[in-house]
Design an enzyme around this catalytic site. Structure first.
Site, PDB file in Angstrom:
ATOM      1  N   ARG A 191       0.731  -1.292  -0.069  1.00 49.34           N
ATOM      2  CA  ARG A 191       0.091   0.079  -0.106  1.00 49.34           C
ATOM      3  C   ARG A 191       0.744   1.117  -0.011  1.00 49.34           C
ATOM      4  O   ARG A 191       0.385   2.252   0.285  1.00 49.34           O
ATOM      5  CB  ARG A 191      -1.101  -0.059   1.210  1.00 49.34           C
ATOM      6  CG  ARG A 191      -2.093  -0.975   1.057  1.00 49.34           C
ATOM      7  CD  ARG A 191      -3.450  -0.802   2.067  1.00 49.34           C
ATOM      8  NE  ARG A 191      -4.205  -1.785   1.867  1.00 49.34           N
ATOM      9  CZ  ARG A 191      -4.287  -2.842   2.790  1.00 49.34           C
ATOM     10  NH1 ARG A 191      -3.418  -2.977   3.694  1.00 49.34           N
ATOM     11  NH2 ARG A 191      -5.280  -3.643   2.400  1.00 49.34           N
ATOM     12  N   LYS A 235       3.311  11.620 -10.703  1.00 48.46           N
ATOM     13  CA  LYS A 235       2.545  10.637 -11.356  1.00 48.46           C
ATOM     14  C   LYS A 235       3.429   9.458 -11.683  1.00 48.46           C
ATOM     15  O   LYS A 235       4.400   9.288 -12.126  1.00 48.46           O
ATOM     16  CB  LYS A 235       2.218  11.106 -12.706  1.00 48.46           C
ATOM     17  CG  LYS A 235       0.979  12.277 -12.754  1.00 48.46           C
ATOM     18  CD  LYS A 235       0.737  12.607 -14.207  1.00 48.46           C
ATOM     19  CE  LYS A 235      -0.434  13.506 -14.103  1.00 48.46           C
ATOM     20  NZ  LYS A 235      -0.896  13.960 -15.451  1.00 48.46           N
ATOM     21  N   GLU A 280       9.251  18.605 -24.064  1.00 47.94           N
ATOM     22  CA  GLU A 280       8.793  18.865 -22.789  1.00 47.94           C
ATOM     23  C   GLU A 280       9.127  20.398 -22.433  1.00 47.94           C
ATOM     24  O   GLU A 280       8.279  20.958 -21.838  1.00 47.94           O
ATOM     25  CB  GLU A 280       9.036  18.093 -21.683  1.00 47.94           C
ATOM     26  CG  GLU A 280       8.322  16.593 -22.020  1.00 47.94           C
ATOM     27  CD  GLU A 280       6.906  16.637 -21.688  1.00 47.94           C
ATOM     28  OE1 GLU A 280       6.397  17.454 -21.462  1.00 47.94           O
ATOM     29  OE2 GLU A 280       6.214  15.628 -21.574  1.00 47.94           O
ATOM     30  N   LYS A 332       7.207  23.007 -13.025  1.00 46.83           N
ATOM     31  CA  LYS A 332       6.209  21.923 -12.746  1.00 46.83           C
ATOM     32  C   LYS A 332       6.154  21.585 -11.315  1.00 46.83           C
ATOM     33  O   LYS A 332       4.881  21.499 -10.873  1.00 46.83           O
ATOM     34  CB  LYS A 332       6.902  20.603 -13.457  1.00 46.83           C
ATOM     35  CG  LYS A 332       5.965  19.392 -13.280  1.00 46.83           C
ATOM     36  CD  LYS A 332       6.271  18.324 -14.040  1.00 46.83           C
ATOM     37  CE  LYS A 332       5.394  17.233 -13.599  1.00 46.83           C
ATOM     38  NZ  LYS A 332       5.586  15.989 -14.693  1.00 46.83           N
ATOM     39  N   GLU A 356      -4.147  16.660 -10.170  1.00 46.86           N
ATOM     40  CA  GLU A 356      -4.781  17.134 -11.583  1.00 46.86           C
ATOM     41  C   GLU A 356      -6.323  17.470 -11.590  1.00 46.86           C
ATOM     42  O   GLU A 356      -7.001  16.961 -12.493  1.00 46.86           O
ATOM     43  CB  GLU A 356      -4.442  16.006 -12.705  1.00 46.86           C
ATOM     44  CG  GLU A 356      -4.496  16.751 -14.269  1.00 46.86           C
ATOM     45  CD  GLU A 356      -3.918  15.484 -14.961  1.00 46.86           C
ATOM     46  OE1 GLU A 356      -4.617  15.041 -15.732  1.00 46.86           O
ATOM     47  OE2 GLU A 356      -2.579  15.437 -15.174  1.00 46.86           O
ATOM     48  N   ARG A 379      -3.110  21.709 -12.725  1.00 49.74           N
ATOM     49  CA  ARG A 379      -2.277  20.849 -13.322  1.00 49.74           C
ATOM     50  C   ARG A 379      -2.605  20.318 -14.776  1.00 49.74           C
ATOM     51  O   ARG A 379      -1.713  20.002 -15.517  1.00 49.74           O
ATOM     52  CB  ARG A 379      -1.917  19.872 -12.383  1.00 49.74           C
ATOM     53  CG  ARG A 379      -0.870  18.687 -12.679  1.00 49.74           C
ATOM     54  CD  ARG A 379      -0.637  17.649 -11.796  1.00 49.74           C
ATOM     55  NE  ARG A 379       0.441  16.857 -12.182  1.00 49.74           N
ATOM     56  CZ  ARG A 379       1.117  16.009 -11.578  1.00 49.74           C
ATOM     57  NH1 ARG A 379       1.079  15.907 -10.110  1.00 49.74           N
ATOM     58  NH2 ARG A 379       2.080  15.247 -11.995  1.00 49.74           N
ATOM     59  N   ASN A 390      -1.018  19.107 -19.639  1.00 48.57           N
ATOM     60  CA  ASN A 390      -1.238  18.248 -20.717  1.00 48.57           C
ATOM     61  C   ASN A 390      -1.308  18.673 -22.228  1.00 48.57           C
ATOM     62  O   ASN A 390      -1.661  17.953 -22.999  1.00 48.57           O
ATOM     63  CB  ASN A 390      -2.836  17.615 -20.290  1.00 48.57           C
ATOM     64  CG  ASN A 390      -2.739  16.564 -19.162  1.00 48.57           C
ATOM     65  OD1 ASN A 390      -1.733  15.989 -18.892  1.00 48.57           O
ATOM     66  ND2 ASN A 390      -3.816  16.795 -18.447  1.00 48.57           N
ATOM     67  N   HIS A 445      -0.556  16.579 -24.962  1.00 51.60           N
ATOM     68  CA  HIS A 445      -0.478  15.160 -24.930  1.00 51.60           C
ATOM     69  C   HIS A 445      -1.689  14.569 -25.081  1.00 51.60           C
ATOM     70  O   HIS A 445      -1.745  13.205 -25.197  1.00 51.60           O
ATOM     71  CB  HIS A 445      -0.296  15.227 -23.187  1.00 51.60           C
ATOM     72  CG  HIS A 445       1.290  15.354 -22.806  1.00 51.60           C
ATOM     73  ND1 HIS A 445       1.861  16.557 -23.208  1.00 51.60           N
ATOM     74  CD2 HIS A 445       2.145  14.559 -22.485  1.00 51.60           C
ATOM     75  CE1 HIS A 445       3.039  16.259 -22.679  1.00 51.60           C
ATOM     76  NE2 HIS A 445       3.342  15.301 -22.073  1.00 51.60           N
ATOM     77  N   HIS A 496      -0.523  11.211 -26.749  1.00 51.05           N
ATOM     78  CA  HIS A 496      -0.665   9.791 -26.448  1.00 51.05           C
ATOM     79  C   HIS A 496      -1.235   9.104 -27.199  1.00 51.05           C
ATOM     80  O   HIS A 496      -1.377   7.887 -27.396  1.00 51.05           O
ATOM     81  CB  HIS A 496      -1.695  10.047 -25.190  1.00 51.05           C
ATOM     82  CG  HIS A 496      -0.848  10.586 -23.818  1.00 51.05           C
ATOM     83  ND1 HIS A 496      -1.452  10.605 -22.736  1.00 51.05           N
ATOM     84  CD2 HIS A 496       0.543  10.559 -23.630  1.00 51.05           C
ATOM     85  CE1 HIS A 496      -0.397  11.215 -21.808  1.00 51.05           C
ATOM     86  NE2 HIS A 496       0.795  11.050 -22.435  1.00 51.05           N
ATOM     87  N   HIS A 501       8.323   9.598 -26.645  1.00 50.87           N
ATOM     88  CA  HIS A 501       7.406  10.299 -26.184  1.00 50.87           C
ATOM     89  C   HIS A 501       7.576  11.732 -26.602  1.00 50.87           C
ATOM     90  O   HIS A 501       6.383  12.400 -27.141  1.00 50.87           O
ATOM     91  CB  HIS A 501       7.350  10.311 -24.696  1.00 50.87           C
ATOM     92  CG  HIS A 501       6.282  10.900 -23.993  1.00 50.87           C
ATOM     93  ND1 HIS A 501       5.068  10.687 -24.119  1.00 50.87           N
ATOM     94  CD2 HIS A 501       6.547  12.157 -23.079  1.00 50.87           C
ATOM     95  CE1 HIS A 501       4.322  11.701 -23.154  1.00 50.87           C
ATOM     96  NE2 HIS A 501       5.367  12.624 -22.679  1.00 50.87           N
TER      97      HIS A 501
END
Length: 300
Positions: A57, A79, A121, A164, A174, A178, A182, A185, A189, A201
């Protein structure tokens, strides 16, 4: 120290890989007082972070990113996750690293294509938050970074991490602000999914930024030349700016509907309204986009 390894590449960013690594940790006798240290690029950081977030956990994590893209982006923000056949990062968790340790020396062994991928980026940060950074890249900062100038690397990595970290500190999971991170993206993606991760990427994000900047011009009144300026910078970095062969606009739109940013059946994109600022819609930075609007931006 117990060392667990995984194969290179996005194709191995899977639940199967994470499950095997968790089994390795259990076999090595790690407990809730143990820590995971991820040493590698963004895929290693994402998978290793997901393992740390889910093992017993959640245990602590330290990131040591070895690629430029990981240093300027994926190692910061918490993330973690893995891909599925339906799309990128559809399974994951938030886990903030205790430390992020960056050594520019790791970049010296990488091909120039990997450095270029990271620059996508950096260009993104300029578009969404820092017009001065973008304009510096349009000057000589881009080439200085690509040729390995430590002063240039130090500047772009420090600035990217600061930007960031500031955004994440305001919206860790997010739920709102935030979402600006994206930009590029949603389409990026989708390209990665359609291409089965045949592109890096950053290469997919570069194309995504050009497409989404066109969309921003049509939908939120962004400057008409913004897409061209982004495309010019990406091209100078050696990044693609058009859909790759065998990747149709229709394929991208279909894949975008499986993106985790979709809300109530609507494709969402983060869209700039000027260089350095982002659009807001109903208090959100994730703008609903109709399929036909995205299609039109994919077919300039």
């Amino acid at each position: 120290v117990f060392v667990a390894t995984m194969p290179d590449g996005e194709a191995h960013k899977t639940l199967e890989t994470a499950g095997r690594l968790i089994g390795d940790l259990i076999g090595a006798g790690l407990d809730r007082g143990s820590s995971v240290v991820t040493l590698g690029g963004g895929v290693v950081g994402d998978v290793g972070g997901f393992v740390a977030a889910t093992f017993m956990r959640g245990i602590s994590m330290i990131q040591i990113p070895s690629t430029l893209l990981a240093q300027v982006d994926s190692s910061v923000g918490g993330k973690t996750g893995v891909d599925t056949s339906a799309g990128k990062n559809l399974v994951g968790a938030f886990l903030q690293p205790r430390r992020v340790l960056i050594d520019f020396g790791t970049l010296s062994s990488l091909p120039v294509e990997e450095i270029a991928s990271g620059m996508a980026e950096v260009i993104k940060y300029g578009v969404i938050l820092d017009a001065d950074l973008f304009e510096s890249l349009e000057g000589d900062l881009l080439e200085a970074t690509l040729t390995g100038s430590e002063a240039a690397l130090s500047r772009i990595v420090a600035r990217s991490c600061d930007l960031k970290a500031t955004v994440v500190s305001l919206d860790e999971t997010e739920g709102g602000y935030r979402q600006i991170l994206n930009f590029g993206h949603t389409v990026g993606h989708a390209i990665e999914t359609v291409q089965v991760y045949g592109l890096r990427h950053g290469e997919a994000v570069a194309i995504g930024m050009v497409v989404e900047a066109r969309l921003a011009s049509q939908k939120v009144g962004a400057p008409a030349d913004l897409a061209d300026r982004i495309a010019s910078l990406c091209a100078r970095a050696g990044l693609p700016t058009q859909l790759p062969s065998g990747c149709s606009a229709d394929d991208i739109v279909k894949a975008a509907f499986h993106d985790k940013k979709v809300r109530r059946g609507e494709i969402r994109c983060a869209l700039p309204n000027t260089l350095g600022t982002m659009s807001v819609w109903n208090g959100e930075y994730s703008i609903p986009v109709k399929a036909e609007e995205l299609m039109a931006s994919l077919l300039p």
